[in-house]
Design an enzyme around this catalytic site. Structure first.
Site, PDB file in Angstrom:
ATOM      1  N   ASP A 328      62.984  -1.574  49.229  1.00 18.81           N
ATOM      2  CA  ASP A 328      63.262   0.030  49.287  1.00 18.81           C
ATOM      3  C   ASP A 328      64.857   0.214  48.838  1.00 18.81           C
ATOM      4  O   ASP A 328      65.768  -0.526  49.227  1.00 18.81           O
ATOM      5  CB  ASP A 328      63.004   0.841  50.216  1.00 18.81           C
ATOM      6  N   GLU A 357      62.781  -2.152  44.380  1.00 20.89           N
ATOM      7  CA  GLU A 357      62.781  -0.627  43.731  1.00 20.89           C
ATOM      8  C   GLU A 357      64.043  -0.416  42.966  1.00 20.89           C
ATOM      9  O   GLU A 357      64.967  -0.023  43.612  1.00 20.89           O
ATOM     10  CB  GLU A 357      62.520   0.197  44.954  1.00 20.89           C
ATOM     11  N   ASP A 423      56.273   8.538  45.867  1.00 24.34           N
ATOM     12  CA  ASP A 423      56.916   9.437  45.681  1.00 24.34           C
ATOM     13  C   ASP A 423      56.849  10.246  44.549  1.00 24.34           C
ATOM     14  O   ASP A 423      57.806  11.101  43.929  1.00 24.34           O
ATOM     15  CB  ASP A 423      58.254   8.334  45.321  1.00 24.34           C
TER      16      ASP A 423
END
Length: 577
Positions: A328, A357, A423
């Site tokens: 992340d 990410e 998201d």
């Protein structure tokens, strides 16, 4: 000839080893400016009579975007060394492009003029796990997939699917709920599971970690997780976990100590603190994810923090045999940490997949020393906008071509291609309920290069807007599922596995057409042609080649001799002779 647009650099995506014997070389020129490009190349140590000995190989125009043409060639240097330059031709002009600039003729008296690939070292070849190329991922938000053990429900849990999710909702999803529904994934054809964070945390999304070494109790215990991984592996399904190493949660014990003791805390240097006393409101006086005070940024340069996090990376592979890490906010962590992370992970499990990410150009992370891939959001954006008629055909082709040429081919083959996630709005909602448009998105995603990912519930027609609406409870009642979408996605996954040119490691190339999308996929002796019509109008396409056979898919087009009539939001896929 617009020489200012000509660009090459002997590294990254412009010159790289594809395997231990093969170099890929790329050149960029102004769009529609150059007619032919030749690569002049040779071993720097082979000379005769004072003249460098070279070969000439024609380069192929591999794609075009709004501004540029891209030229490509594959070279197998006999002695794994190469010096080279480019000959550019138009009807009126010829120019030789070298590392020292432009010349009228190829300089053969001194190799210093030429671009240099010093040696093709096996260690420098970008190598990602081979299994990823054949993987179709399925993303699970554990709190919303299945409630298999109600005894684990956290305080305040509401009945499954009884209301729309709120930022602080709990519905009781857990590991047993995933185990109970693994047959659903097997039926669909999934062979990779990506879980958003499972570690102990305060929130329902778990991106605010309290303890990286413990499972969140609402999901179960470590033995249940071990069983989950084992049951996945029995079905040929790999498991990837989500790690948040950029920041911790507010209730992470070291941060709590800093809140209590300020500069006197032994963990003060674990974070990026600005002042001796800590303030969380109205804004934090320390670095955080964005300005979110309950997500303090970790100092990954600190040796104790680094050791702790690398121990985490090692532990979950050694103890539970997980197959990969999704990282992340990966772009905000220092590169030195990620290099150590890769060495740690690969030393335990060389075939583990490391996915970052990152939402933008990620070449600095994709040079073989950090990540295997990144989440391909430029791909996502182009697909969503084109198939919902926000992009023209040319805009879409420009963007996808740009995506293809951003990275080396062996990076593209393992790129993580998603259409939505926890998201973003779900694709059916983004498409305003147009199921046929969503089918075209899936058809393009599954037939493109890279490793595709499905967000849980999309395969049965679930809807949802921005977070938290995109995190609804999985619908398990068959009569409430869209089984038509399920069967369509199931068929695409099957074709990806059964047709050699359909999925990964096949050559993708756009074909020219004014108002419908046409592209080819070629591998070995098979060439497939895909024609899609993401408009409300009937379209007719004249074929330039013979149809060997139509792929067995739902009829969305009519073939009559050399003409194909395609319904609105229809498609036609065939193998050509």
């Amino acid at each position: 000839m617009f020489k200012e647009a000509v660009y090459h650099r002997p590294k990254n995506n412009y010159a790289y080893p594809y395997d231990e014997n093969t170099l890929h070389i790329q050149l960029r020129t102004k769009k529609n400016d150059i007619d032919h490009v030749f690569l002049i190349h040779g071993d720097p140590f082979i000379w005769e009579d004072g003249e460098w000995q070279t070969d000439e190989t024609i380069m192929e125009k591999s794609g075009s975007d709004q501004l540029f043409d891209y030229w490509f060639v594959e070279i197998k240097p006999e002695y794994r060394r190469l010096r080279y330059c480019f000959v550019l031709e138009t009807e009126e002009e010829k120019a030789v492009y070298t590392e020292k600039g432009f010349y009228e003729e190829v300089p053969l008296d001194d190799i210093a003029y030429h671009f240099c690939f010093p040696f093709l070292n096996r260690k420098d070849v970008f190598t990602a796990p081979l299994w990823v190329k054949e993987t179709v991922w399925y993303q699970i938000f554990p709190e919303r997939f299945g409630n298999g053990n109600s005894e684990l429900n956290p305080e305040g849990t509401v009945p499954w699917g009884s209301e729309d999710p709120k930022p602080d909702s709990f519905f009781g999803g857990d590991f047993q709920g995933v185990i109970d529904h693994l047959d659903h994934l097997t039926e669909l054809g999934i062979n990779g599971l990506y879980f958003t964070p499972i570690f102990k945390a305060y929130s329902n999304h778990k991106y605010d970690t309290i303890d990286y070494m413990e499972i969140d109790p609402q999901f179960g215990d470590k033995e249940t997780f071990r069983t989950l991984v084992q049951e996945c592996h029995k079905r040929g399904i790999r498991v990837m976990l989500d790690a948040v190493f950029n920041h911790s949660g507010y209730y992470f014990a070291p941060f709590q100590d800093v809140l209590e003791n300020g500069v006197n805390s032994p963990y003060y240097q674990w974070f990026h603190m600005w002042e001796n006393e800590v303030e969380t409101e109205p804004l934090p006086n320390y670095d955080a994810f964005a300005f979110v005070s309950h997500m303090p940024k970790l100092n990954t340069e600190h040796p104790e923090v680094k050791k702790y996090l690398l121990d985490v990376a090692r532990y979950w592979i050694e103890e539970f045999d997980i197959d990969g890490w999704r990282l992340d906010v990966a772009n905000e962590v220092d590169h030195a940490f990620w290099r150590d992370f890769r060495r740690t992970v690969k030393s335990v499990k060389p075939e583990a997949y490391i996915l970052g990410e990152i939402w933008h150009d990620s070449m600095p992370w994709l040079q073989g020393d950090q990540f295997d891939a990144v989440m391909n959001y430029p791909f996502t954006n182009a697909v969503l906008k084109y198939f919902t008629q926000q992009y023209s055909l040319n805009q879409f082709k420009d963007q996808i071509t740009h995506v293809q040429h951003m990275y080396p081919q062996n990076v593209n083959e393992v790129s993580f291609n998603l259409l939505d996630s926890h998201d973003t709005p779900r694709i059916l909602t983004y498409a305003k309920g147009n199921k046929d448009a969503v089918k075209l998105m899936y058809l393009f995603q599954m037939s493109f290069e890279g490793t595709p990912c499905i967000y849980y519930g999309d395969e049965i027609g679930m809807t949802g807007g921005e977070d938290p609406d995109c995190r609804k409870c999985m619908v398990w009642e068959k009569d409430e599922q869209d089984r038509d979408i399920f069967r369509f996605v199931q068929q695409l996954i099957s074709l990806r596995k059964s047709e050699s040119a359909f999925g990964n490691e096949s050559r993708f190339r756009f074909k020219e057409h004014e108002d419908v999308l046409v592209y080819e996929k070629q591998k070995d002796d098979q060439t497939l042609v895909f024609i899609m019509n993401p408009t409300k109008q009937l379209k007719t396409v004249t074929l330039n080649d013979k149809v060997k056979r139509k792929l067995k898919m739902e009829e969305r087009a009519t073939l009559n001799d050399s003409h194909v009539t395609i319904a609105p939001y229809g498609y036609f896929v065939y193998e050509k002779e």
